[in-house]
Structures are given as C-alpha cells and as structure tokens.
Design an enzyme around this catalytic site. Structure first.
Site, PDB file in Angstrom:
ATOM      1  N   LYS A  96       2.157  13.295  -1.997  1.00  0.00           N
ATOM      2  CA  LYS A  96       1.869  11.870  -1.839  1.00  0.00           C
ATOM      3  C   LYS A  96       0.477  11.862  -2.630  1.00  0.00           C
ATOM      4  O   LYS A  96      -0.552  12.355  -1.495  1.00  0.00           O
ATOM      5  CB  LYS A  96       2.085  11.234  -0.688  1.00  0.00           C
ATOM      6  CG  LYS A  96       1.285   9.537  -0.591  1.00  0.00           C
ATOM      7  CD  LYS A  96       1.499   8.991   0.714  1.00  0.00           C
ATOM      8  CE  LYS A  96       0.342   7.890   0.795  1.00  0.00           C
ATOM      9  NZ  LYS A  96       0.736   7.102   2.151  1.00  0.00           N
ATOM     10  N   GLY A 157      -2.957   0.397   7.433  1.00  0.00           N
ATOM     11  CA  GLY A 157      -3.156   0.171   8.810  1.00  0.00           C
ATOM     12  C   GLY A 157      -3.502  -1.111   9.062  1.00  0.00           C
ATOM     13  O   GLY A 157      -3.686  -1.577  10.338  1.00  0.00           O
ATOM     14  N   ALA A 183       2.191   1.356   2.956  1.00  0.00           N
ATOM     15  CA  ALA A 183       0.987   0.730   3.478  1.00  0.00           C
ATOM     16  C   ALA A 183       0.781  -0.686   3.869  1.00  0.00           C
ATOM     17  O   ALA A 183       1.338  -1.397   2.927  1.00  0.00           O
ATOM     18  CB  ALA A 183      -0.331   1.068   2.724  1.00  0.00           C
ATOM     19  N   GLY A 184       0.368  -1.006   4.852  1.00  0.00           N
ATOM     20  CA  GLY A 184      -0.001  -2.460   5.197  1.00  0.00           C
ATOM     21  C   GLY A 184       1.185  -3.096   5.802  1.00  0.00           C
ATOM     22  O   GLY A 184       1.194  -4.462   6.086  1.00  0.00           O
ATOM     23  N   ASN A 205       3.623   3.735   8.767  1.00  0.00           N
ATOM     24  CA  ASN A 205       3.442   4.638   9.705  1.00  0.00           C
ATOM     25  C   ASN A 205       2.863   3.799  11.182  1.00  0.00           C
ATOM     26  O   ASN A 205       3.472   3.813  11.992  1.00  0.00           O
ATOM     27  CB  ASN A 205       2.034   5.610   9.175  1.00  0.00           C
ATOM     28  CG  ASN A 205       1.723   6.589   9.994  1.00  0.00           C
ATOM     29  OD1 ASN A 205       1.916   6.506  11.443  1.00  0.00           O
ATOM     30  ND2 ASN A 205       1.235   7.805   9.783  1.00  0.00           N
ATOM     31  N   THR A 206       1.621   3.222  10.834  1.00  0.00           N
ATOM     32  CA  THR A 206       1.066   2.392  11.779  1.00  0.00           C
ATOM     33  C   THR A 206       1.601   1.385  12.621  1.00  0.00           C
ATOM     34  O   THR A 206       1.995   1.252  13.795  1.00  0.00           O
ATOM     35  CB  THR A 206      -0.233   1.735  11.647  1.00  0.00           C
ATOM     36  OG1 THR A 206      -1.185   2.937  10.958  1.00  0.00           O
ATOM     37  CG2 THR A 206      -1.215   1.655  12.833  1.00  0.00           C
TER      38      THR A 206
END
Lengths: 255, 67
Positions: A96, A157, A183-184, A205-206
C-alpha cells in the site's frame, strides 16, 4: 471475488491492524470481520526492549494476505525503501503506497505517490496506492499499471465517511482495476455506501479498533460491506421526486 | 566492535560477529526481523552468516500494527 493482481479474495473488507486496545480483542475482531487482507506498518524494532509481543505471532499468517504500507514516508524514495524492507520479510509482495504530504490532514502527496507507484511497479510489486479522491490522479495511477486504486473517503482516522461521493463514483466508473475505498470510514453505513457506489472493497482500521466494542464493529462492517455490495449488484431503483404507491390501486371500491 | 543500530551507537562484545549474533545479542525475534546493512537489505534466507564490521550501520525493522 475481489481480484488484485494475481490474487483473489472472497472478502471485500480489508482491515488495518493499528491501535487496537489489546491483542486478544484484535484477534477476535479480525476473525469477526472475516477479512482476508490485513495491513501493517514497518517500523524499527526496539533493540533495548527485546521480545516485545507482536500481533503477527498471534495469528496464523498463512490465513491472511499481508498488505504492508509505506506510512511514515514523505517522499517516493522513502516509500520505496520501506516497501523493499517489507518485501524482504518474505511474507508478501503487495504494497500500500502511502506518502503523506501534510501532517495536519494526513492527505497523500499526489506527486510523490505517483512517483513511488511507478518505481515500485518497475520493481515488480503489486501496487495499491492510497490516494486522494482526485479523479484524474486515479486515472494516472491506473495508467501506470497500479493493481488497485485506493481513494480516501475522508482524511485518515476522522470517521467522517465519504465526503465526496461524486468523485468516488467517477473514480469507480472510469477504473478497470479494483477501487478500494480507504480511510475515513466511521460507521457501517459509510462502508455500505462505498460498496453501493460500486467500490470493489473497503479498507478501514480506526472505525473498528477505536469502537467501544471492536469485535462487534468488525462484524457489523463485514455485514455492511456484504449488504452494500449486494445492493450494488442488485441495481437500485431510480430516485423519483414524487410518490409511487407500492400497493395496487385496483380493487379499492371496498372503501 | 562499534556500530550504529537503529540510529543508536552501540558497543558489541567480541562474540558478536555475524548478523545472527547481533539478533541474538539483542534477543530479537529472528522470524520477524528484517535487516538492512549499510543501506542494503539482506536476504532473510542468507543473512545469518553475514559478517559485521566496525562502523556498520544496521537497521532492524519489523511489521507493526498499522492501517
């Protein structure tokens, strides 16, 4: 099936491995998500604190495809170096590409991302660049030969979801390689929305690691990705400005 | 022998001769460790007996949690 380069996956959910409260929760969340692709970062070992536990020791590595990132790199050259170190693990050849250009927004540097992707393709990597939702940049990355395009839904995040669905739609529409929204993502409906737009996968992830119950959120994300993808494949009804009864209008004389 | 390992200057005992010795000295997990010697990444399969010399710069990295 999600096909990236020579690899095929049943799951369209890619899961990051950062910031989980503990390894047991993380392992349970990974299992609940039914992901087949896990992302990692590459960092120095702490030589003065030997035998620190590592999540890789807690899972059956053979069950997953590892997708290391080049996080920490600010230039193409740094990204290439991290990618080569990751490949030297002998565990993977996917990378990535993540070249951050701004510490405040963590938005990717488009020029360095493009350069790094080109260099890594020449080195024979399976290249998945994390990019902004810029439509033309996504096209340029595909033209280089990238194996997937990973536009951000919103900054890393933030959990803001897809801030520019139109751009994500354009990117999906034009792409002949998988588009993975990365992301996001904050909630399952964000992941479902990405898939409804026609994304081939979602990387988050987050949203999971930071949830009050990461295991439950991991499972919810699994269903969201499945639901969104199913909805996309089924084909949505056109939006209309006026109502259209779903019950028959005939046989109403009983009133 | 003196060298720079992960950006820190370290003095190593005489019995540290090879990359394997270095990893053992710091009790690092050899399965996880990825080693770069003087900016050249070492092949995991053949690195163990690679000799170290005074003044070498070594990076020892691994996969950690990340998104």
């Amino acid at each position: 099936m999600l096909k990236i380069g020579p690899y095929s996956f049943n799951s369209r959910l890619l899961l990051g491995t950062g910031k989980f409260p503990d390894f047991d929760t993380q392992k349970a969340a990974v299992e609940a998500s039914q992901t087949e692709i896990l992302t990692f970062a590459v960092r120095r070992m702490n030589i003065f604190e030997p035998n620190q536990p590592n999540f890789l020791e807690k899972i059956d590595v053979k069950k997953y495809t590892l997708l290391p990132n080049t996080a920490g790199a600010k230039t193409a050259e740094e990204a290439v170096r991290i990618a080569k170190l990751a490949k030297a693990s002998g565990l993977c050849d996917m990378i990535k590409v993540e070249v951050i250009g701004c510490d405040k927004t963590l938005l990717p540097d488009p020029i360095e991302t493009l350069k790094a992707s080109e260099m890594l393709l020449e080195e024979g990597f399976i290249v998945l660049p994390y990019t902004s939702d810029d439509v033309l940049l996504a096209k340029r990355l595909e033209d280089l030969g990238c194996h997937a395009i990973m536009p951000g839904a919103s900054p890393i995040g933030t959990g803001l979801g897809i801030v520019n669905p139109l751009n994500i739609h354009y990117i999906i529409e034009q792409s002949n390689v998988p588009v993975i929204v990365d992301a996001g993502i904050g909630v399952p409906s964000d992941a479902a929305k990405a898939m409804e737009l026609g994304a081939d996968g979602v990387l988050l992830n987050t949203a999971v690691s930071g949830a009050n119950d990461p295991v439950k959120m991991a499972e919810a994300m699994k269903y969201a990705v499945l639901a969104g993808h199913g909805g996309f494949e089924a084909g949505r009804i056109p939006k209309k400005l006026h109502a259209n009864a779903s019950s028959p209008l005939e046989g109403m004389s009983l009133l | 022998m003196n060298m720079i390992v992960n950006g820190r200057e370290v003095t190593l005992p005489e019995n540290v001769v090879t990359v394997r010795d270095l990893l053992d000295h710091f009790q690092l997990n050899k399965e996880l460790a990825i080693v770069e010697l003087n900016q050249s990444i070492l092949d995991k399969a053949t690195r163990d007996n690679k000799k170290l010399t005074n003044g070498d710069r070594v990076e020892i990295v691994q996969f950690v949690g990340g998104g």
